[in-house]
Write a protein that holds these residues in place. Structure first.
Motif, PDB file in Angstrom:
ATOM      1  N   PHE A  78      38.959  26.531  72.530  1.00  0.00           N
ATOM      2  CA  PHE A  78      39.452  26.959  71.215  1.00  0.00           C
ATOM      3  C   PHE A  78      39.900  25.818  70.321  1.00  0.00           C
ATOM      4  O   PHE A  78      40.116  26.023  69.136  1.00  0.00           O
ATOM      5  CB  PHE A  78      40.584  27.976  71.396  1.00  0.00           C
ATOM      6  CG  PHE A  78      40.123  29.231  72.075  1.00  0.00           C
ATOM      7  CD1 PHE A  78      39.300  30.135  71.424  1.00  0.00           C
ATOM      8  CD2 PHE A  78      40.487  29.496  73.384  1.00  0.00           C
ATOM      9  CE1 PHE A  78      38.856  31.288  72.058  1.00  0.00           C
ATOM     10  CE2 PHE A  78      40.049  30.654  74.027  1.00  0.00           C
ATOM     11  CZ  PHE A  78      39.234  31.542  73.361  1.00  0.00           C
ATOM     12  N   GLU A  79      40.060  24.622  70.844  1.00  0.00           N
ATOM     13  CA  GLU A  79      40.411  23.435  70.061  1.00  0.00           C
ATOM     14  C   GLU A  79      41.468  23.718  68.998  1.00  0.00           C
ATOM     15  O   GLU A  79      41.228  23.604  67.797  1.00  0.00           O
ATOM     16  CB  GLU A  79      39.165  22.840  69.424  1.00  0.00           C
ATOM     17  CG  GLU A  79      38.151  22.347  70.432  1.00  0.00           C
ATOM     18  CD  GLU A  79      36.915  21.764  69.784  1.00  0.00           C
ATOM     19  OE1 GLU A  79      36.898  21.574  68.553  1.00  0.00           O
ATOM     20  OE2 GLU A  79      35.947  21.514  70.518  1.00  0.00           O
ATOM     21  N   THR A  80      42.665  24.071  69.440  1.00  0.00           N
ATOM     22  CA  THR A  80      43.753  24.366  68.522  1.00  0.00           C
ATOM     23  C   THR A  80      45.024  23.673  68.979  1.00  0.00           C
ATOM     24  O   THR A  80      45.186  23.394  70.169  1.00  0.00           O
ATOM     25  CB  THR A  80      43.986  25.899  68.427  1.00  0.00           C
ATOM     26  OG1 THR A  80      45.105  26.150  67.587  1.00  0.00           O
ATOM     27  CG2 THR A  80      44.231  26.513  69.783  1.00  0.00           C
ATOM     28  N   SER A  81      45.903  23.376  68.042  1.00  0.00           N
ATOM     29  CA  SER A  81      47.182  22.771  68.419  1.00  0.00           C
ATOM     30  C   SER A  81      48.181  23.838  68.873  1.00  0.00           C
ATOM     31  O   SER A  81      49.195  23.527  69.477  1.00  0.00           O
ATOM     32  CB  SER A  81      47.762  21.976  67.238  1.00  0.00           C
ATOM     33  OG  SER A  81      47.998  22.845  66.146  1.00  0.00           O
ATOM     34  N   PHE A  82      47.881  25.109  68.588  1.00  0.00           N
ATOM     35  CA  PHE A  82      48.715  26.217  69.065  1.00  0.00           C
ATOM     36  C   PHE A  82      48.580  26.295  70.584  1.00  0.00           C
ATOM     37  O   PHE A  82      47.471  26.154  71.102  1.00  0.00           O
ATOM     38  CB  PHE A  82      48.252  27.532  68.423  1.00  0.00           C
ATOM     39  CG  PHE A  82      49.098  28.716  68.794  1.00  0.00           C
ATOM     40  CD1 PHE A  82      50.307  28.949  68.152  1.00  0.00           C
ATOM     41  CD2 PHE A  82      48.693  29.585  69.794  1.00  0.00           C
ATOM     42  CE1 PHE A  82      51.088  30.029  68.501  1.00  0.00           C
ATOM     43  CE2 PHE A  82      49.468  30.674  70.153  1.00  0.00           C
ATOM     44  CZ  PHE A  82      50.673  30.890  69.500  1.00  0.00           C
ATOM     45  N   PRO A  83      49.672  26.518  71.312  1.00  0.00           N
ATOM     46  CA  PRO A  83      49.593  26.568  72.781  1.00  0.00           C
ATOM     47  C   PRO A  83      48.919  27.848  73.287  1.00  0.00           C
ATOM     48  O   PRO A  83      49.487  28.623  74.049  1.00  0.00           O
ATOM     49  CB  PRO A  83      51.060  26.471  73.215  1.00  0.00           C
ATOM     50  CG  PRO A  83      51.832  27.003  72.071  1.00  0.00           C
ATOM     51  CD  PRO A  83      51.044  26.647  70.832  1.00  0.00           C
ATOM     52  N   LEU A  84      47.694  28.062  72.852  1.00  0.00           N
ATOM     53  CA  LEU A  84      46.949  29.274  73.179  1.00  0.00           C
ATOM     54  C   LEU A  84      46.676  29.388  74.677  1.00  0.00           C
ATOM     55  O   LEU A  84      46.705  30.480  75.240  1.00  0.00           O
ATOM     56  CB  LEU A  84      45.631  29.296  72.397  1.00  0.00           C
ATOM     57  CG  LEU A  84      44.769  30.540  72.564  1.00  0.00           C
ATOM     58  CD1 LEU A  84      45.514  31.781  72.063  1.00  0.00           C
ATOM     59  CD2 LEU A  84      43.460  30.379  71.814  1.00  0.00           C
ATOM     60  N   GLY A  85      46.414  28.259  75.326  1.00  0.00           N
ATOM     61  CA  GLY A  85      46.139  28.278  76.758  1.00  0.00           C
ATOM     62  C   GLY A  85      47.289  28.876  77.549  1.00  0.00           C
ATOM     63  O   GLY A  85      47.089  29.751  78.399  1.00  0.00           O
ATOM     64  N   ILE A  86      48.496  28.431  77.277  1.00  0.00           N
ATOM     65  CA  ILE A  86      49.671  28.946  77.988  1.00  0.00           C
ATOM     66  C   ILE A  86      49.924  30.400  77.609  1.00  0.00           C
ATOM     67  O   ILE A  86      50.291  31.216  78.456  1.00  0.00           O
ATOM     68  CB  ILE A  86      50.915  28.069  77.706  1.00  0.00           C
ATOM     69  CG1 ILE A  86      50.725  26.690  78.344  1.00  0.00           C
ATOM     70  CG2 ILE A  86      52.186  28.723  78.196  1.00  0.00           C
ATOM     71  CD1 ILE A  86      50.555  26.702  79.859  1.00  0.00           C
ATOM     72  N   LEU A  87      49.707  30.751  76.347  1.00  0.00           N
ATOM     73  CA  LEU A  87      49.863  32.150  75.937  1.00  0.00           C
ATOM     74  C   LEU A  87      48.902  33.039  76.722  1.00  0.00           C
ATOM     75  O   LEU A  87      49.299  34.082  77.254  1.00  0.00           O
ATOM     76  CB  LEU A  87      49.626  32.303  74.433  1.00  0.00           C
ATOM     77  CG  LEU A  87      49.671  33.741  73.902  1.00  0.00           C
ATOM     78  CD1 LEU A  87      51.046  34.359  74.107  1.00  0.00           C
ATOM     79  CD2 LEU A  87      49.276  33.764  72.433  1.00  0.00           C
ATOM     80  N   LEU A  88      47.644  32.628  76.812  1.00  0.00           N
ATOM     81  CA  LEU A  88      46.653  33.413  77.551  1.00  0.00           C
ATOM     82  C   LEU A  88      47.006  33.487  79.038  1.00  0.00           C
ATOM     83  O   LEU A  88      46.860  34.535  79.668  1.00  0.00           O
ATOM     84  CB  LEU A  88      45.257  32.834  77.354  1.00  0.00           C
ATOM     85  CG  LEU A  88      44.704  32.937  75.937  1.00  0.00           C
ATOM     86  CD1 LEU A  88      43.369  32.195  75.821  1.00  0.00           C
ATOM     87  CD2 LEU A  88      44.568  34.379  75.493  1.00  0.00           C
ATOM     88  N   VAL A  89      47.475  32.384  79.608  1.00  0.00           N
ATOM     89  CA  VAL A  89      47.910  32.370  81.003  1.00  0.00           C
ATOM     90  C   VAL A  89      49.051  33.364  81.200  1.00  0.00           C
ATOM     91  O   VAL A  89      49.060  34.148  82.159  1.00  0.00           O
ATOM     92  CB  VAL A  89      48.341  30.940  81.419  1.00  0.00           C
ATOM     93  CG1 VAL A  89      49.203  30.953  82.660  1.00  0.00           C
ATOM     94  CG2 VAL A  89      47.117  30.061  81.632  1.00  0.00           C
ATOM     95  N   ASN A  90      50.025  33.361  80.299  1.00  0.00           N
ATOM     96  CA  ASN A  90      51.165  34.273  80.410  1.00  0.00           C
ATOM     97  C   ASN A  90      50.740  35.732  80.287  1.00  0.00           C
ATOM     98  O   ASN A  90      51.232  36.597  81.013  1.00  0.00           O
ATOM     99  CB  ASN A  90      52.231  33.939  79.364  1.00  0.00           C
ATOM    100  CG  ASN A  90      53.001  32.692  79.712  1.00  0.00           C
ATOM    101  OD1 ASN A  90      53.079  32.292  80.866  1.00  0.00           O
ATOM    102  ND2 ASN A  90      53.570  32.053  78.709  1.00  0.00           N
TER     103      ASN A  90
END
Length: 129
Positions: free
Chosen positions: A28-40
């Motif tokens: 997703f190449e974003t500065s938003f912590p999307l990876g951790i959000l998706l993990v959560n």
């Protein structure tokens, strides 16, 4: 056996969290912590699903500790927090559930802020004061 189950699951969960977060960041190449959000979100779904499954089918303590406390706890501690809060709500303990929401979110954010502040004071030369 119980400690080994938690340790093994936790190690695997932590590696999966790291990999999942990095993969999401790359996709997703974003500065938003999307990876951790998706993990959560995924971890919270899975912990609810497995909790129900294990209660209905009476899984062994080591298996439950491996998957819920270890694997999913290592994948995301947020899922454990979310499960414990929802169990309080489902048990009719609305006050403690709301208190857990308020204290966990508020105090943990304040603790991060305090840690950032103290770390800056201690480790960054000339930043005191």
């Amino acid at each position: 056996m119980n400690i080994l189950s938690v340790a093994l699951g936790g190690g695997i969960g932590a590696v999966l969290r790291y990999g999942s977060s990095k993969l999401a960041h790359r996709i997703f190449e974003t500065s938003f912590p999307l990876g951790i959000l998706l993990v959560n979100i995924l971890g919270s779904f899975l912990i609810g699903f497995l909790f129900s499954l294990f209660r209905i089918h009476k899984v062994s303590a080591p298996a439950e500790l491996f998957f819920i406390t270890g694997l999913l706890g290592g994948y995301t501690t947020f899922s454990s927090y979310a499960l414990e809060t929802m169990v309080l709500f489902m048990d009719g303990k609305t006050g403690p559930a709301l208190l857990n929401l308020l204290l966990s979110n508020g105090l943990c954010l304040l603790a991060v802020l305090a840690g950032l502040w103290l770390g800056k004071i201690i480790f960054q030369p000339g930043s005191a004061g």
